[in-house]
Design an enzyme around this catalytic site. Sequence first.
Site, PDB file in Angstrom:
ATOM      1  N   ASN A 157       0.800  -1.232   0.000  1.00 57.45           N
ATOM      2  CA  ASN A 157       0.000   0.000   0.000  1.00 57.45           C
ATOM      3  C   ASN A 157       0.833   1.282   0.000  1.00 57.45           C
ATOM      4  OD1 ASN A 157       0.741  -0.613   2.653  1.00 57.45           O
ATOM      5  ND2 ASN A 157      -0.974   0.531   3.479  1.00 57.45           N
ATOM      6  N   GLY A 233       2.094  -5.868   7.336  1.00 55.90           N
ATOM      7  CA  GLY A 233       1.165  -6.528   6.429  1.00 55.90           C
ATOM      8  C   GLY A 233      -0.071  -6.968   7.182  1.00 55.90           C
ATOM      9  N   SER A 234      -0.684  -8.042   6.702  1.00 51.98           N
ATOM     10  CA  SER A 234      -1.964  -8.436   7.291  1.00 51.98           C
ATOM     11  C   SER A 234      -1.775  -9.316   8.529  1.00 51.98           C
ATOM     12  CB  SER A 234      -2.788  -9.177   6.247  1.00 51.98           C
ATOM     13  OG  SER A 234      -2.145 -10.381   5.923  1.00 51.98           O
ATOM     14  N   THR A 237      -1.093 -13.078   7.674  1.00 50.69           N
ATOM     15  CA  THR A 237       0.304 -13.372   7.318  1.00 50.69           C
ATOM     16  C   THR A 237       1.183 -13.342   8.574  1.00 50.69           C
ATOM     17  OG1 THR A 237      -0.056 -12.387   5.154  1.00 50.69           O
ATOM     18  CG2 THR A 237       2.218 -12.704   5.809  1.00 50.69           C
ATOM     19  N   ALA A 238       0.889 -12.430   9.486  1.00 50.25           N
ATOM     20  CA  ALA A 238       1.681 -12.323  10.716  1.00 50.25           C
ATOM     21  C   ALA A 238       1.571 -13.603  11.543  1.00 50.25           C
ATOM     22  CB  ALA A 238       1.218 -11.128  11.534  1.00 50.25           C
ATOM     23  N   GLU A 255       3.570  -5.114  12.331  1.00 51.56           N
ATOM     24  CA  GLU A 255       2.685  -3.948  12.148  1.00 51.56           C
ATOM     25  C   GLU A 255       1.552  -4.406  11.246  1.00 51.56           C
ATOM     26  OE1 GLU A 255       2.933  -1.098  13.547  1.00 51.56           O
ATOM     27  OE2 GLU A 255       4.980  -1.056  14.298  1.00 51.56           O
ATOM     28  N   CYS A 289      -3.268   1.478   6.454  1.00 47.71           N
ATOM     29  CA  CYS A 289      -3.656   0.760   7.673  1.00 47.71           C
ATOM     30  C   CYS A 289      -4.336   1.690   8.679  1.00 47.71           C
ATOM     31  CB  CYS A 289      -2.430   0.117   8.288  1.00 47.71           C
ATOM     32  SG  CYS A 289      -1.102   1.299   8.566  1.00 47.71           S
ATOM     33  N   GLU A 470       7.367   0.982  16.437  1.00 49.23           N
ATOM     34  CA  GLU A 470       8.462   1.562  15.669  1.00 49.23           C
ATOM     35  C   GLU A 470       8.501   3.061  15.935  1.00 49.23           C
ATOM     36  OE1 GLU A 470       6.979  -0.012  11.822  1.00 49.23           O
ATOM     37  OE2 GLU A 470       8.731  -1.302  11.776  1.00 49.23           O
TER      38      GLU A 470
HETATM   39  P1  NAD Z   1       0.190  -9.279   3.230  1.00 44.13           P
HETATM   40  O1  NAD Z   1       0.263  -9.762   4.625  1.00 44.13           O
HETATM   41  O2  NAD Z   1      -0.547 -10.074   2.235  1.00 44.13           O
HETATM   42  O3  NAD Z   1       1.654  -9.116   2.634  1.00 44.13           O
HETATM   43  C1  NAD Z   1       2.638  -8.322   3.238  1.00 44.13           C
HETATM   44  C2  NAD Z   1       4.009  -8.835   2.844  1.00 44.13           C
HETATM   45  O4  NAD Z   1       4.189 -10.133   3.396  1.00 44.13           O
HETATM   46  C3  NAD Z   1       4.211  -8.984   1.335  1.00 44.13           C
HETATM   47  O5  NAD Z   1       5.550  -8.639   1.026  1.00 44.13           O
HETATM   48  C4  NAD Z   1       3.979 -10.459   1.128  1.00 44.13           C
HETATM   49  O6  NAD Z   1       4.625 -10.966  -0.018  1.00 44.13           O
HETATM   50  C5  NAD Z   1       4.578 -11.046   2.387  1.00 44.13           C
HETATM   51  N1  NAD Z   1       4.089 -12.381   2.756  1.00 44.13           N
HETATM   52  C6  NAD Z   1       2.890 -12.950   2.467  1.00 44.13           C
HETATM   53  N2  NAD Z   1       2.836 -14.203   2.961  1.00 44.13           N
HETATM   54  C7  NAD Z   1       4.019 -14.429   3.591  1.00 44.13           C
HETATM   55  C8  NAD Z   1       4.567 -15.529   4.300  1.00 44.13           C
HETATM   56  N3  NAD Z   1       3.882 -16.664   4.466  1.00 44.13           N
HETATM   57  N4  NAD Z   1       5.802 -15.416   4.820  1.00 44.13           N
HETATM   58  C9  NAD Z   1       6.501 -14.283   4.674  1.00 44.13           C
HETATM   59  N5  NAD Z   1       6.049 -13.206   4.011  1.00 44.13           N
HETATM   60  C10 NAD Z   1       4.817 -13.272   3.467  1.00 44.13           C
HETATM   61  O7  NAD Z   1      -0.350  -7.790   3.306  1.00 44.13           O
HETATM   62  P2  NAD Z   1      -0.675  -6.831   2.086  1.00 44.13           P
HETATM   63  O8  NAD Z   1      -1.978  -7.277   1.501  1.00 44.13           O
HETATM   64  O9  NAD Z   1       0.512  -6.663   1.229  1.00 44.13           O
HETATM   65  O10 NAD Z   1      -0.871  -5.445   2.846  1.00 44.13           O
HETATM   66  C11 NAD Z   1      -2.067  -5.025   3.375  1.00 44.13           C
HETATM   67  C12 NAD Z   1      -2.096  -5.247   4.868  1.00 44.13           C
HETATM   68  O11 NAD Z   1      -1.018  -4.580   5.487  1.00 44.13           O
HETATM   69  C13 NAD Z   1      -3.345  -4.673   5.505  1.00 44.13           C
HETATM   70  O12 NAD Z   1      -3.836  -5.581   6.463  1.00 44.13           O
HETATM   71  C14 NAD Z   1      -2.835  -3.427   6.186  1.00 44.13           C
HETATM   72  O13 NAD Z   1      -3.597  -2.972   7.268  1.00 44.13           O
HETATM   73  C15 NAD Z   1      -1.491  -3.833   6.621  1.00 44.13           C
HETATM   74  N6  NAD Z   1      -0.648  -2.676   6.870  1.00 44.13           N
HETATM   75  C16 NAD Z   1      -0.273  -2.381   8.157  1.00 44.13           C
HETATM   76  C17 NAD Z   1       0.498  -1.264   8.423  1.00 44.13           C
HETATM   77  C18 NAD Z   1       0.945  -0.916   9.812  1.00 44.13           C
HETATM   78  O14 NAD Z   1       1.899  -0.161   9.944  1.00 44.13           O
HETATM   79  N7  NAD Z   1       0.314  -1.397  10.856  1.00 44.13           N
HETATM   80  C19 NAD Z   1       0.899  -0.450   7.373  1.00 44.13           C
HETATM   81  C20 NAD Z   1       0.494  -0.763   6.086  1.00 44.13           C
HETATM   82  C21 NAD Z   1      -0.269  -1.893   5.849  1.00 44.13           C
END
Ligand code: NAD
Length: 489
Positions: A157, A233-234, A237-238, A255, A289, A470
């Site tokens: 994003n 990320g999401s 995934t976390a 995050e 986010c 962070e």
């Molecule tokens: P995502 O979790 O799908 O992907 C994030 C990253 O993780 C990508 O680089 C992806 O390739 C990688 N990934 C996916 N599966 C993985 C795995 N099994 N092992 C290791 N890495 C893996 O998230 P997205 O769709 O790219 O981003 C959107 C999400 O991010 C939303 O939920 C949003 O709220 C969140 N987000 C949070 C913040 C914050 O600071 N809290 C900021 C921006 C976005």
Amino acid sequence: PTMAHSQALLVLENFIGGKFVPCSSYIDSYNPSTGDVYCRVPDSGKEEVEAAVKAAKDAFPIWSSKSPLERSQILNKLAGLIEHDLEAFAQAESKDQGKTITFARTVDIPRAVHNFRFFASSILHHVTECTEMPAMGCVHYTSRAPVGVAGLISPWNLPLYLLTWKIAPAIACGNTVVAKPSEMTSVTAWMMCKLLEKAGVPPGVVNVVFGTGAKAGEALVCHPDVPLISFTGSTLTAQRITERSAPHCKRLSLELGGKNPAIIFDDADLSQCIPTTVRSSFANQGEICLCTSRIFVQRGIYSEFLKRFVAEAKKWKTGNPSDPTVDVGALISKEHLEKVRNYVKKAQAEGARVLCGEGVDPLALPPGNQKGYFMLPTVIAEVKDESCCMQEEIFGPVTCVVAFDTEEEVIKRANGVKYGLAATVWSSNVGRVHRVAHRLQSGLVWTNCWLVRDLNLPFGGMKASGIGREGAKDSYEFFTEVKTITIKH
Ligand code: NAD
């Protein structure tokens, strides 16, 4: 998918040990505003990650032994080089992500520059702790050292913005890194790699491996020589990353997503609140986010608010992201657009009212953008708190507006989701804003404003929105290992 009219595709390469290296297979990357494939991204896996980790390990002894001042100067140089190419970076980010050129020019790239400048400065100002025990003849002090190879994984994003928010503190502290940007938005990270040598970043200090989460991301998360992972990320995934890294007891910074409430009391200054809440709902297509997606309005001003809010939302122009007068660009992918649209359909099926946007207003797009992933800012009212639109992160230009009566009630309802990232409170009553801010389960609370950040202070979420923070001090602590030393004299 249609190929971009026989135009040469942009082909990215991994950046390992200071060199660009091709990969044996590639993934197609789309221009979200046209629906065309325009770029090919390395589909890295274990082998590429292994090479990158090795390069990062080899670079660690020299980089970690440089003084903070030397590293700071290099970070500042890199900031200057990105700033010099700001327009090219902004164009690339807009094309790759679908965001408007205006947002990329004014938010994404300036912030990426600032991330390097900020940590170049803050790394010079940390002090460690010292205590004395005169009766024992002892002094104790703490010392901090970089941890080693940091694995950095970022989402699509705010591509360069969020990646540099990790790279800058990691290398300022003396770590070396292997970064993996989102496979959907890899171009600006690749462009940044081209500037590293000129900035004086030694080979191997910053390595970038492109590819999917399942292949490249997991290889990084599972690598035994990567003791810390910083992930944005999401939440889903976390959870996966937590499981996969558990056998190695890795240090994790997570995050994650949000379902951020805005709470608007009847004494709010609506002339400020309405444009800001429209912005907090729809900026970057609602793909931040921190975006607001649940708006609680006190009953006395509910109808007036709704009327003015919808009128303001309708002013936002959706269209070609490279048009500087456009406010809403394209969503990241066809699948994501479908997902966001489905939320609106589900809300309607549950009896909610869609007041503007998706399915209600016509969306006129220029000829070149007919196959792009566009959607109008959408406002939904009369939706129940239990509805998926009020519980799940939609991550698109959709916001729900509901009424509330009392302070006590709204705090409970605002806290009634699994997330806890950001909240906004609008009121002119100082006592009330403090009271409410204290009781919200949220890592960040903005009152009478939104997205005003001081990078010195902690950023991060509670509950399913994350673990860790962070910021100047928080990132320093995450990216260093502390030791307590006792000296008897
Ligand atoms: P995502 O979790 O799908 O992907 C994030 C990253 O993780 C990508 O680089 C992806 O390739 C990688 N990934 C996916 N599966 C993985 C795995 N099994 N092992 C290791 N890495 C893996 O998230 P997205 O769709 O790219 O981003 C959107 C999400 O991010 C939303 O939920 C949003 O709220 C969140 N987000 C949070 C913040 C914050 O600071 N809290 C900021 C921006 C976005």
